[in-house]
Design a protein around this motif. Sequence first.
Motif, mmCIF file in Angstrom:
data_model
loop_
_atom_site.group_PDB
_atom_site.id
_atom_site.type_symbol
_atom_site.label_atom_id
_atom_site.label_comp_id
_atom_site.label_asym_id
_atom_site.label_seq_id
_atom_site.Cartn_x
_atom_site.Cartn_y
_atom_site.Cartn_z
ATOM 1 N N ALA A 1 42.315 32.070 38.252
ATOM 2 C CA ALA A 1 42.759 31.852 39.630
ATOM 3 C C ALA A 1 41.762 30.952 40.351
ATOM 4 O O ALA A 1 40.564 31.229 40.381
ATOM 5 N N GLY A 2 42.257 29.865 40.897
ATOM 6 C CA GLY A 2 41.381 28.896 41.545
ATOM 7 C C GLY A 2 40.681 27.961 40.587
ATOM 8 O O GLY A 2 39.948 27.071 41.019
ATOM 9 N N ALA B 1 47.944 23.522 41.252
ATOM 10 C CA ALA B 1 46.918 24.327 41.921
ATOM 11 C C ALA B 1 46.453 23.705 43.224
ATOM 12 O O ALA B 1 45.942 24.411 44.099
ATOM 13 N N HIS B 2 46.629 22.376 43.373
ATOM 14 C CA HIS B 2 46.179 21.697 44.589
ATOM 15 C C HIS B 2 47.251 21.685 45.687
ATOM 16 O O HIS B 2 47.057 21.074 46.742
ATOM 17 N N ALA B 3 48.374 22.362 45.458
ATOM 18 C CA ALA B 3 49.440 22.370 46.464
ATOM 19 C C ALA B 3 48.926 22.959 47.775
ATOM 20 O O ALA B 3 48.235 23.989 47.763
ATOM 21 N N PRO B 4 49.235 22.329 48.904
ATOM 22 C CA PRO B 4 48.810 22.887 50.196
ATOM 23 C C PRO B 4 49.329 24.305 50.385
ATOM 24 O O PRO B 4 50.454 24.624 50.000
ATOM 25 N N ASP B 5 48.481 25.150 50.970
ATOM 26 C CA ASP B 5 48.806 26.542 51.287
ATOM 27 C C ASP B 5 48.951 27.429 50.057
ATOM 28 O O ASP B 5 49.512 28.531 50.140
ATOM 29 N N LEU B 6 48.445 26.959 48.910
ATOM 30 C CA LEU B 6 48.287 27.823 47.744
ATOM 31 C C LEU B 6 46.807 28.165 47.675
ATOM 32 O O LEU B 6 45.960 27.280 47.592
ATOM 33 N N TYR B 7 46.482 29.446 47.734
ATOM 34 C CA TYR B 7 45.063 29.787 47.817
ATOM 35 C C TYR B 7 44.768 31.128 47.154
ATOM 36 O O TYR B 7 45.660 31.962 46.955
ATOM 37 N N ALA C 1 37.930 34.915 35.993
ATOM 38 C CA ALA C 1 38.485 34.533 37.302
ATOM 39 C C ALA C 1 39.877 35.103 37.504
ATOM 40 O O ALA C 1 40.798 34.423 37.953
ATOM 41 N N THR C 2 40.038 36.375 37.157
ATOM 42 C CA THR C 2 41.316 37.049 37.329
ATOM 43 C C THR C 2 41.412 37.576 38.752
ATOM 44 O O THR C 2 40.587 38.389 39.167
ATOM 45 N N SER C 3 42.413 37.123 39.495
ATOM 46 C CA SER C 3 42.506 37.480 40.903
ATOM 47 C C SER C 3 43.932 37.277 41.393
ATOM 48 O O SER C 3 44.837 36.968 40.623
ATOM 49 N N THR C 4 44.093 37.446 42.710
ATOM 50 C CA THR C 4 45.373 37.221 43.372
ATOM 51 C C THR C 4 45.477 35.755 43.801
ATOM 52 O O THR C 4 44.476 35.142 44.166
#
Length: 242
Positions: free
Chosen positions: A139-140, A168-174, A188-191
């Motif tokens: 993630a990230g 992954a670089h799409a706006p508002d994807l975080y 890097a396992t996350s939401t």
Amino acid sequence: MSYRTALAHVLTGAVASGGEPARMHGRFPRSGVTALGRAGLLGLTIAPELGGGGRGLAEAADVVARVAHVCPAAATVLRSHYAAVAVVEVCGGAWVRAEIAAGRHLCSLALEEDGPETTARRAGEVVTLQGRKRHVVAAGEADSYLWSSGPAGAGVGPGGRSLWLVPAHAPDLYVPARAAGPGPSGSATSTVCADPVRVPASARLGEDGGGERLVRDLVLPWLAELAAVTDRTDQEPVLVAS
């Protein structure tokens, strides 16, 4: 050069050097993943005509098992990548497949909902995705996510699911926080949140509402086999070179 020879060159170098920081400090094994890409191992299962290795699940499982002995975090990243690429190879465009083959593109799975099912709303050639995914590996860190949602069209029956390749670089994807996930330290396992994210309609993989079949026929069998070889690494010795 065989894939095993290519793997041997990076396994004792960049992959191994990233294993300890991942285990001890939770650092994503970026140098190891980059080295695997340059060695052609991220593109192991992409068609040869696009520069890939043309290999299948058995060879991917062999790579994951060998990497798991040296860096469990990198093996977990590869497991998610290969399972996502199984769909991309069947349904994705030539450009992204060539980028994967060249080792410049890391994919990951974003299929497990963290709350209500992700919605998809289409307006012309733009689709708006809104939802949260949990237990996302890399993630990230990944370049794209194989993202599931409800169908975007009104004519799909109940229970349908669609798949999208979301940059992954799409706006508002975080990534709201690097919370400890179920994966090994450093994976890097996350939401990951789409709040919301707009993608072109061409980002859909397969038919609208046909994602359930792709997950059943491709993602789940790949994940099962790759998880099985990872689980066996503590019991079975794996040679670094052949």
